[in-house]
Design a protein around this motif. Structure first.
Motif, PDB file in Angstrom:
ATOM      1  N   ARG A   1       0.963  -1.206  -0.100  1.00 30.55           N
ATOM      2  CA  ARG A   1       0.013  -0.003  -0.275  1.00 30.55           C
ATOM      3  C   ARG A   1       0.737   1.286  -0.241  1.00 30.55           C
ATOM      4  O   ARG A   1       0.317   2.267   0.297  1.00 30.55           O
ATOM      5  CB  ARG A   1      -1.073  -0.004   1.425  1.00 30.55           C
ATOM      6  CG  ARG A   1      -2.178  -0.810   1.233  1.00 30.55           C
ATOM      7  CD  ARG A   1      -2.943  -0.960   2.398  1.00 30.55           C
ATOM      8  NE  ARG A   1      -4.128  -1.787   2.211  1.00 30.55           N
ATOM      9  CZ  ARG A   1      -5.181  -1.074   2.032  1.00 30.55           C
ATOM     10  NH1 ARG A   1      -5.312   0.201   1.858  1.00 30.55           N
ATOM     11  NH2 ARG A   1      -6.454  -2.007   1.910  1.00 30.55           N
ATOM     12  N   LYS A   2       2.066   1.162  -0.243  1.00 31.97           N
ATOM     13  CA  LYS A   2       3.021   2.316  -0.396  1.00 31.97           C
ATOM     14  C   LYS A   2       2.501   3.416  -1.365  1.00 31.97           C
ATOM     15  O   LYS A   2       1.958   3.074  -2.455  1.00 31.97           O
ATOM     16  CB  LYS A   2       4.169   1.745  -0.604  1.00 31.97           C
ATOM     17  CG  LYS A   2       5.005   1.009   0.291  1.00 31.97           C
ATOM     18  CD  LYS A   2       6.750   0.725   0.275  1.00 31.97           C
ATOM     19  CE  LYS A   2       7.297   0.052   1.189  1.00 31.97           C
ATOM     20  NZ  LYS A   2       8.779  -0.102   0.919  1.00 31.97           N
ATOM     21  N   ALA A   3       2.679   4.655  -0.900  1.00 31.42           N
ATOM     22  CA  ALA A   3       2.349   5.628  -1.710  1.00 31.42           C
ATOM     23  C   ALA A   3       3.580   5.799  -2.828  1.00 31.42           C
ATOM     24  O   ALA A   3       4.539   5.225  -2.695  1.00 31.42           O
ATOM     25  CB  ALA A   3       2.600   7.169  -0.958  1.00 31.42           C
TER      26      ALA A   3
ATOM     27  N   ASN B   1       5.509   8.176  -3.714  1.00 27.58           N
ATOM     28  CA  ASN B   1       6.672   8.961  -3.038  1.00 27.58           C
ATOM     29  C   ASN B   1       7.488   8.017  -2.496  1.00 27.58           C
ATOM     30  O   ASN B   1       8.794   7.880  -2.476  1.00 27.58           O
ATOM     31  CB  ASN B   1       6.230  10.012  -2.158  1.00 27.58           C
ATOM     32  CG  ASN B   1       6.072  11.469  -3.085  1.00 27.58           C
ATOM     33  OD1 ASN B   1       6.006  11.505  -4.191  1.00 27.58           O
ATOM     34  ND2 ASN B   1       5.939  12.576  -2.544  1.00 27.58           N
ATOM     35  N   GLU B   2       6.817   7.095  -1.759  1.00 28.76           N
ATOM     36  CA  GLU B   2       7.436   6.219  -1.000  1.00 28.76           C
ATOM     37  C   GLU B   2       8.246   5.008  -1.872  1.00 28.76           C
ATOM     38  O   GLU B   2       9.616   4.815  -1.603  1.00 28.76           O
ATOM     39  CB  GLU B   2       6.773   5.285   0.221  1.00 28.76           C
ATOM     40  CG  GLU B   2       6.148   5.942   1.408  1.00 28.76           C
ATOM     41  CD  GLU B   2       5.021   4.985   2.144  1.00 28.76           C
ATOM     42  OE1 GLU B   2       5.728   4.436   2.931  1.00 28.76           O
ATOM     43  OE2 GLU B   2       3.893   4.887   1.504  1.00 28.76           O
ATOM     44  N   VAL B   3       7.436   4.700  -2.613  1.00 29.97           N
ATOM     45  CA  VAL B   3       8.134   3.569  -3.696  1.00 29.97           C
ATOM     46  C   VAL B   3       9.204   4.251  -4.611  1.00 29.97           C
ATOM     47  O   VAL B   3      10.346   3.523  -4.842  1.00 29.97           O
ATOM     48  CB  VAL B   3       7.158   3.145  -4.561  1.00 29.97           C
ATOM     49  CG1 VAL B   3       7.688   2.321  -5.807  1.00 29.97           C
ATOM     50  CG2 VAL B   3       6.315   2.273  -3.903  1.00 29.97           C
ATOM     51  N   MET B   4       9.148   5.471  -4.863  1.00 32.61           N
ATOM     52  CA  MET B   4      10.115   6.259  -5.525  1.00 32.61           C
ATOM     53  C   MET B   4      11.305   6.452  -4.777  1.00 32.61           C
ATOM     54  O   MET B   4      12.590   6.262  -5.283  1.00 32.61           O
ATOM     55  CB  MET B   4       9.413   7.747  -5.806  1.00 32.61           C
ATOM     56  CG  MET B   4      10.533   8.631  -6.526  1.00 32.61           C
ATOM     57  SD  MET B   4       9.835  10.474  -6.685  1.00 32.61           S
ATOM     58  CE  MET B   4      10.278  10.869  -4.916  1.00 32.61           C
ATOM     59  N   TYR B   5      11.387   6.870  -3.501  1.00 28.32           N
ATOM     60  CA  TYR B   5      12.539   6.849  -2.898  1.00 28.32           C
ATOM     61  C   TYR B   5      13.290   5.450  -2.654  1.00 28.32           C
ATOM     62  O   TYR B   5      14.369   5.377  -2.706  1.00 28.32           O
ATOM     63  CB  TYR B   5      12.252   7.783  -1.492  1.00 28.32           C
ATOM     64  CG  TYR B   5      12.062   9.060  -1.508  1.00 28.32           C
ATOM     65  CD1 TYR B   5      12.790   9.841  -2.187  1.00 28.32           C
ATOM     66  CD2 TYR B   5      10.692   9.610  -1.050  1.00 28.32           C
ATOM     67  CE1 TYR B   5      12.587  11.156  -2.130  1.00 28.32           C
ATOM     68  CE2 TYR B   5      10.540  10.774  -1.078  1.00 28.32           C
ATOM     69  CZ  TYR B   5      11.564  11.628  -1.603  1.00 28.32           C
ATOM     70  OH  TYR B   5      11.080  12.824  -1.652  1.00 28.32           O
TER      71      TYR B   5
ATOM     72  N   ASN C   1      -3.209  -3.238  -8.302  1.00 24.12           N
ATOM     73  CA  ASN C   1      -3.425  -3.688  -6.866  1.00 24.12           C
ATOM     74  C   ASN C   1      -4.592  -3.166  -6.382  1.00 24.12           C
ATOM     75  O   ASN C   1      -4.972  -1.977  -5.994  1.00 24.12           O
ATOM     76  CB  ASN C   1      -2.124  -2.892  -6.072  1.00 24.12           C
ATOM     77  CG  ASN C   1      -2.336  -3.266  -4.547  1.00 24.12           C
ATOM     78  OD1 ASN C   1      -3.209  -3.673  -4.001  1.00 24.12           O
ATOM     79  ND2 ASN C   1      -1.061  -3.257  -3.806  1.00 24.12           N
ATOM     80  N   LYS C   2      -5.714  -4.278  -6.214  1.00 23.54           N
ATOM     81  CA  LYS C   2      -7.101  -4.102  -6.130  1.00 23.54           C
ATOM     82  C   LYS C   2      -7.288  -3.232  -4.714  1.00 23.54           C
ATOM     83  O   LYS C   2      -8.455  -2.903  -4.463  1.00 23.54           O
ATOM     84  CB  LYS C   2      -7.969  -5.367  -6.307  1.00 23.54           C
ATOM     85  CG  LYS C   2      -7.803  -5.760  -7.814  1.00 23.54           C
ATOM     86  CD  LYS C   2      -8.518  -7.072  -7.692  1.00 23.54           C
ATOM     87  CE  LYS C   2      -8.712  -7.636  -9.255  1.00 23.54           C
ATOM     88  NZ  LYS C   2      -9.677  -8.730  -9.307  1.00 23.54           N
ATOM     89  N   ASP C   3      -6.424  -3.556  -3.764  1.00 25.66           N
ATOM     90  CA  ASP C   3      -6.511  -3.383  -2.203  1.00 25.66           C
ATOM     91  C   ASP C   3      -5.909  -1.825  -2.133  1.00 25.66           C
ATOM     92  O   ASP C   3      -6.141  -1.349  -1.360  1.00 25.66           O
ATOM     93  CB  ASP C   3      -6.174  -4.083  -1.250  1.00 25.66           C
ATOM     94  CG  ASP C   3      -6.348  -5.437  -1.528  1.00 25.66           C
ATOM     95  OD1 ASP C   3      -7.705  -5.692  -1.763  1.00 25.66           O
ATOM     96  OD2 ASP C   3      -5.843  -6.578  -1.182  1.00 25.66           O
ATOM     97  N   ALA C   4      -5.195  -1.442  -3.058  1.00 27.62           N
ATOM     98  CA  ALA C   4      -4.461   0.144  -2.908  1.00 27.62           C
ATOM     99  C   ALA C   4      -5.377   1.182  -2.792  1.00 27.62           C
ATOM    100  O   ALA C   4      -6.446   1.092  -3.867  1.00 27.62           O
ATOM    101  CB  ALA C   4      -3.383   0.268  -3.993  1.00 27.62           C
ATOM    102  N   LEU C   5      -5.318   2.052  -2.172  1.00 28.50           N
ATOM    103  CA  LEU C   5      -5.967   3.358  -2.308  1.00 28.50           C
ATOM    104  C   LEU C   5      -5.270   4.300  -3.278  1.00 28.50           C
ATOM    105  O   LEU C   5      -4.062   4.766  -2.972  1.00 28.50           O
ATOM    106  CB  LEU C   5      -6.011   4.140  -0.769  1.00 28.50           C
ATOM    107  CG  LEU C   5      -6.608   3.163   0.260  1.00 28.50           C
ATOM    108  CD1 LEU C   5      -6.721   3.830   1.525  1.00 28.50           C
ATOM    109  CD2 LEU C   5      -8.265   2.864  -0.185  1.00 28.50           C
ATOM    110  N   VAL C   6      -5.851   4.625  -4.315  1.00 31.82           N
ATOM    111  CA  VAL C   6      -5.457   5.645  -5.174  1.00 31.82           C
ATOM    112  C   VAL C   6      -5.476   7.022  -4.814  1.00 31.82           C
ATOM    113  O   VAL C   6      -6.483   7.502  -4.112  1.00 31.82           O
ATOM    114  CB  VAL C   6      -5.885   5.730  -6.531  1.00 31.82           C
ATOM    115  CG1 VAL C   6      -5.725   6.484  -7.487  1.00 31.82           C
ATOM    116  CG2 VAL C   6      -6.051   4.175  -6.971  1.00 31.82           C
TER     117      VAL C   6
END
Length: 326
Positions: A283-285, A287-291, A321-326
């Motif tokens: 569920r990472k945002a 920006n989190e994934v980017m870093y 990712n069906k569970d992710a919040l966009v």
């Protein structure tokens, strides 16, 4: 002009994969001619017989030429087979030998569904990842134990060899090849005309790492490992080449020769592949994934992500990712 050869094997085959390939590439050629003034491919059907019957003689295909007349081709498409694979391999020995020879002379090869049995018989899939129809997985593993069969993958792409899953999933492979050989614009056009969704699902990732390590350059392999194990770092090519005591120009040349990518391109693909997995499974945002994968500039990350996947990070996360919040 490049040359595309659609194979018409002897024996029981699947006509739809031959016709579908011919129609989609012909339409891509027409569109390319409209936008660029000339066709990209000379498209031809080739086999070892003057005609091949389908469905007990209901349909007949007359190949344009015999494979013996083709000295060089750029892309070979192997269609799907039907059921008796050992018989098909035996009846098409000349075809299999020709495919192997063409690959060694620079041709790329794509197998559709159970066409992987013909391709594997050439030995070109030994030690490589391959996909085929899930229903024939057991037979395939018995016949070709040296091949890394992964039927969950819709498409595999290793060192100029492409395979795909079962049945009409070959349409996704064809759109993928159109994008690779023509451009994304042409692929989108064909996907709309033939109503084929450009659907790169998470259970069918495009293979990157394994295929690009099938070379003998130890220095490049060590550099690849360094890139893959230091995702969070922003690695400069100068530092990377000096780390392995190789001049920058020579390092670039060797890297491209071994992998088909520049060091920068390879690093980008490794980072984006890791980012894709994060978007699929966490569920990472953004920006989190980017870093996590070594980017600090949102704009640069988005541009590279879109270049490689065809969609934005948010679009990718929303789709896979069906569970992710966009």
């Amino acid at each position: 002009m490049k040359h595309l050869t659609i194979i018409v094997p002897n024996g029981e085959n699947n006509l739809s994969s031959i016709v579908g390939t011919y129609k989609i590439f012909t339409r891509a050629n027409e569109y390319w001619k409209q936008t660029h003034g000339k066709e990209l491919f000379n498209i031809g059907l080739a086999g070892i017989s003057k005609k091949v019957d389908f469905y007990n003689g209901l349909f007949t295909v007359n190949p344009h030429t015999n494979i013996s007349t083709i000295n060089k081709t750029h892309l070979i498409i192997i269609p799907s087979l039907n059921h008796n694979y050992q018989k098909a391999v035996k009846e098409n020995k000349l075809l299999i030998d020709w495919i192997e020879k063409q690959y060694k002379h620079g041709a790329e090869i794509a197998s559709i569904c159970t066409g992987a049995f013909l391709l594997a018989s050439s030995g070109l899939l030994d030690g490589r990842t391959c996909s085929t129809h899930w229903a024939v997985a057991d037979n395939f593993r018995i016949m070709f134990p040296e091949v890394n069969l992964q039927t969950d993958k819709l498409i595999t792409d290793e060192n100029g060899i492409y395979t795909n899953g079962g049945a009409y999933s070959f349409l996704n492979l064809l759109i993928y090849l159109v994008e690779k050989y023509y451009d994304r614009r042409t692929a989108i056009f064909c996907s709309k005309v033939f109503q084929i969704e450009m659907d790169r699902q998470s259970q069918s990732p495009f293979t990157i790492f394994t295929g690009q390590k099938l070379h003998s350059d130890d220095v490049v392999r060590k550099a690849q490992t360094y890139i893959e194990t230091n995702l969070h770092e922003k690695i400069s090519v100068e530092n990377l080449s000096s780390l392995f005591a190789v001049g920058r120009r020579n390092f670039d040349r060797r890297f491209i020769k071994a992998t088909g990518n520049t060091p920068v391109e390879y690093s980008q693909r490794v980072k984006i592949e890791s980012a894709k997995k994060a978007f699929e499974t966490t569920r990472k945002a953004v920006n989190e994934v980017m870093y996590d994968v070594g980017y600090s500039d949102v704009k640069a990350f988005r541009e590279v992500f879109r270049k490689i996947t065809g969609m934005s990070p948010l679009e990718y996360r929303s789709k896979y990712n069906k569970d992710a919040l966009v």
